[in-house]
Design a protein around this motif. Structure first.
Motif, PDB file in Angstrom:
ATOM      1  N   VAL A  59      -3.950  -5.167  -1.866  1.00 31.72           N
ATOM      2  CA  VAL A  59      -3.385  -5.976  -2.916  1.00 31.72           C
ATOM      3  C   VAL A  59      -3.397  -7.431  -2.463  1.00 31.72           C
ATOM      4  N   THR A  60      -3.917  -8.292  -3.281  1.00 34.95           N
ATOM      5  CA  THR A  60      -3.904  -9.717  -2.997  1.00 34.95           C
ATOM      6  C   THR A  60      -2.871 -10.381  -3.887  1.00 34.95           C
ATOM      7  N   LEU A  61      -1.877 -10.998  -3.268  1.00 35.49           N
ATOM      8  CA  LEU A  61      -0.822 -11.668  -4.020  1.00 35.49           C
ATOM      9  C   LEU A  61      -1.220 -13.117  -4.284  1.00 35.49           C
ATOM     10  N   ARG A  62      -0.843 -13.601  -5.453  1.00 37.37           N
ATOM     11  CA  ARG A  62      -1.025 -15.001  -5.808  1.00 37.37           C
ATOM     12  C   ARG A  62       0.335 -15.541  -6.217  1.00 37.37           C
ATOM     13  N   ASP A  63       0.774 -16.585  -5.537  1.00 39.27           N
ATOM     14  CA  ASP A  63       2.112 -17.142  -5.769  1.00 39.27           C
ATOM     15  C   ASP A  63       3.198 -16.082  -5.589  1.00 39.27           C
ATOM     16  N   GLY A  64       2.966 -15.153  -4.661  1.00 39.11           N
ATOM     17  CA  GLY A  64       3.981 -14.162  -4.304  1.00 39.11           C
ATOM     18  C   GLY A  64       4.026 -12.910  -5.141  1.00 39.11           C
ATOM     19  N   HIS A  65       3.104 -12.754  -6.096  1.00 41.81           N
ATOM     20  CA  HIS A  65       3.120 -11.524  -6.897  1.00 41.81           C
ATOM     21  C   HIS A  65       1.737 -11.259  -7.512  1.00 41.81           C
ATOM     22  N   VAL A  66       1.603 -10.046  -8.030  1.00 47.84           N
ATOM     23  CA  VAL A  66       0.388  -9.675  -8.757  1.00 47.84           C
ATOM     24  C   VAL A  66       0.730  -8.531  -9.718  1.00 47.84           C
ATOM     25  N   ARG A  67       0.077  -8.535 -10.862  1.00 45.23           N
ATOM     26  CA  ARG A  67       0.178  -7.444 -11.832  1.00 45.23           C
ATOM     27  C   ARG A  67      -1.228  -6.873 -11.979  1.00 45.23           C
ATOM     28  N   GLU A  68      -1.377  -5.586 -11.714  1.00 46.77           N
ATOM     29  CA  GLU A  68      -2.693  -4.952 -11.794  1.00 46.77           C
ATOM     30  C   GLU A  68      -2.657  -3.816 -12.794  1.00 46.77           C
ATOM     31  N   LYS A  69      -3.535  -3.863 -13.780  1.00 43.78           N
ATOM     32  CA  LYS A  69      -3.643  -2.782 -14.743  1.00 43.78           C
ATOM     33  C   LYS A  69      -4.584  -1.728 -14.179  1.00 43.78           C
TER      34      LYS A  69
ATOM     35  N   THR B 175      -0.776   1.800 -17.601  1.00 39.26           N
ATOM     36  CA  THR B 175       0.087   1.539 -16.452  1.00 39.26           C
ATOM     37  C   THR B 175      -0.279   0.227 -15.772  1.00 39.26           C
ATOM     38  N   VAL B 176       0.753  -0.549 -15.457  1.00 40.21           N
ATOM     39  CA  VAL B 176       0.589  -1.796 -14.723  1.00 40.21           C
ATOM     40  C   VAL B 176       1.373  -1.669 -13.421  1.00 40.21           C
ATOM     41  N   ILE B 177       0.713  -1.950 -12.303  1.00 38.65           N
ATOM     42  CA  ILE B 177       1.374  -1.947 -10.998  1.00 38.65           C
ATOM     43  C   ILE B 177       1.786  -3.384 -10.700  1.00 38.65           C
ATOM     44  N   ILE B 178       3.086  -3.554 -10.433  1.00 34.56           N
ATOM     45  CA  ILE B 178       3.623  -4.876 -10.119  1.00 34.56           C
ATOM     46  C   ILE B 178       3.969  -4.898  -8.637  1.00 34.56           C
ATOM     47  N   THR B 179       3.445  -5.884  -7.929  1.00 34.50           N
ATOM     48  CA  THR B 179       3.735  -6.063  -6.508  1.00 34.50           C
ATOM     49  C   THR B 179       4.198  -7.495  -6.331  1.00 34.50           C
ATOM     50  N   GLU B 180       5.354  -7.678  -5.636  1.00 38.23           N
ATOM     51  CA  GLU B 180       5.836  -9.035  -5.431  1.00 38.23           C
ATOM     52  C   GLU B 180       6.687  -9.148  -4.174  1.00 38.23           C
ATOM     53  N   ILE B 181       6.654 -10.342  -3.602  1.00 41.47           N
ATOM     54  CA  ILE B 181       7.514 -10.657  -2.468  1.00 41.47           C
ATOM     55  C   ILE B 181       8.919 -10.852  -3.023  1.00 41.47           C
ATOM     56  N   ILE B 182       9.903 -10.144  -2.453  1.00 39.66           N
ATOM     57  CA  ILE B 182      11.268 -10.275  -2.958  1.00 39.66           C
ATOM     58  C   ILE B 182      12.200 -10.940  -1.955  1.00 39.66           C
ATOM     59  N   HIS B 183      11.710 -11.214  -0.770  1.00 44.43           N
ATOM     60  CA  HIS B 183      12.537 -11.893   0.225  1.00 44.43           C
ATOM     61  C   HIS B 183      11.735 -13.043   0.808  1.00 44.43           C
ATOM     62  N   ARG B 184      12.353 -14.198   0.872  1.00 42.81           N
ATOM     63  CA  ARG B 184      11.684 -15.371   1.446  1.00 42.81           C
ATOM     64  C   ARG B 184      11.162 -15.014   2.847  1.00 42.81           C
ATOM     65  N   PRO B 185       9.921 -15.364   3.161  1.00 45.75           N
ATOM     66  CA  PRO B 185       9.382 -15.038   4.484  1.00 45.75           C
ATOM     67  C   PRO B 185      10.182 -15.675   5.623  1.00 45.75           C
ATOM     68  N   VAL B 186      10.250 -14.943   6.721  1.00 45.72           N
ATOM     69  CA  VAL B 186      10.862 -15.434   7.955  1.00 45.72           C
ATOM     70  C   VAL B 186       9.713 -15.622   8.941  1.00 45.72           C
ATOM     71  N   TYR B 187       9.674 -16.782   9.585  1.00 46.60           N
ATOM     72  CA  TYR B 187       8.576 -17.104  10.504  1.00 46.60           C
ATOM     73  C   TYR B 187       9.082 -17.080  11.941  1.00 46.60           C
ATOM     74  N   ALA B 188       8.339 -16.381  12.806  1.00 49.07           N
ATOM     75  CA  ALA B 188       8.703 -16.298  14.221  1.00 49.07           C
ATOM     76  C   ALA B 188       7.487 -15.848  15.013  1.00 49.07           C
ATOM     77  N   ASP B 189       7.452 -16.217  16.281  1.00 48.01           N
ATOM     78  CA  ASP B 189       6.391 -15.745  17.176  1.00 48.01           C
ATOM     79  C   ASP B 189       6.770 -14.329  17.612  1.00 48.01           C
ATOM     80  N   LEU B 190       6.165 -13.348  16.971  1.00 47.59           N
ATOM     81  CA  LEU B 190       6.495 -11.941  17.232  1.00 47.59           C
ATOM     82  C   LEU B 190       5.633 -11.311  18.308  1.00 47.59           C
ATOM     83  N   THR B 191       4.543 -11.984  18.680  1.00 44.93           N
ATOM     84  CA  THR B 191       3.603 -11.398  19.632  1.00 44.93           C
ATOM     85  C   THR B 191       3.579 -12.120  20.972  1.00 44.93           C
ATOM     86  N   GLY B 192       4.311 -13.225  21.074  1.00 43.32           N
ATOM     87  CA  GLY B 192       4.357 -13.961  22.333  1.00 43.32           C
ATOM     88  C   GLY B 192       3.138 -14.817  22.604  1.00 43.32           C
ATOM     89  N   ASP B 193       2.325 -15.069  21.570  1.00 43.31           N
ATOM     90  CA  ASP B 193       1.118 -15.870  21.765  1.00 43.31           C
ATOM     91  C   ASP B 193       1.302 -17.337  21.392  1.00 43.31           C
TER      92      ASP B 193
END
Length: 125
Positions: free
Chosen positions: A1-11, A17-35
């Protein structure tokens, strides 16, 4: 699924049927891999046209999705935090064997680490 502006509607072809996918929580940014490079983690909701509303923890780098982890169906997200490389998701769920129609009220929490591009539950480390 490719989101545009945080969401997508796919028929779904051949269906109403329409599948709705969206970001519902503001992203949190952190170095999770130690790189030294920050990754983003967020919560994505997907509604597939039936009664379910599915929630996923997602991790991404600057180029693309790294990994996703299914959190639950019809839960209620309370918080998403990152501290010292540990991702913590707090949410409300139901008691075991409760019907899905019951409003989520049981406080739950899961801790994750991003290891080798996989979201791993801390309890499985």
């Amino acid at each position: 699924v490719t989101l545009r502006d945080g969401h997508v509607r796919e028929k779904i072809p051949g269906s109403a049927t329409v599948i709705i996918t969206e970001i519902i929580h503001r992203p949190v940014y952190a170095d999770l891999t130690g790189d030294g490079i920050k990754e983003a983690v967020s919560i994505v909701m997907q509604h597939t046209g039936g009664t379910g509303t599915f929630y996923y923890l997602v991790a991404a780098d600057s180029d693309s999705l790294i990994e996703s982890y299914f959190l639950g169906d019809r839960i209620s997200i309370v918080s998403l935090k990152v501290f010292e490389g540990t991702i913590t998701v707090q949410y409300l769920d139901r008691k075991e064997k409760q019907p899905m129609a019951v409003k989520p009220s049981v406080r739950s929490s899961k801790d994750f680490k991003l290891i080798d591009n996989r979201l791993v539950l801390s309890s499985k480390l």
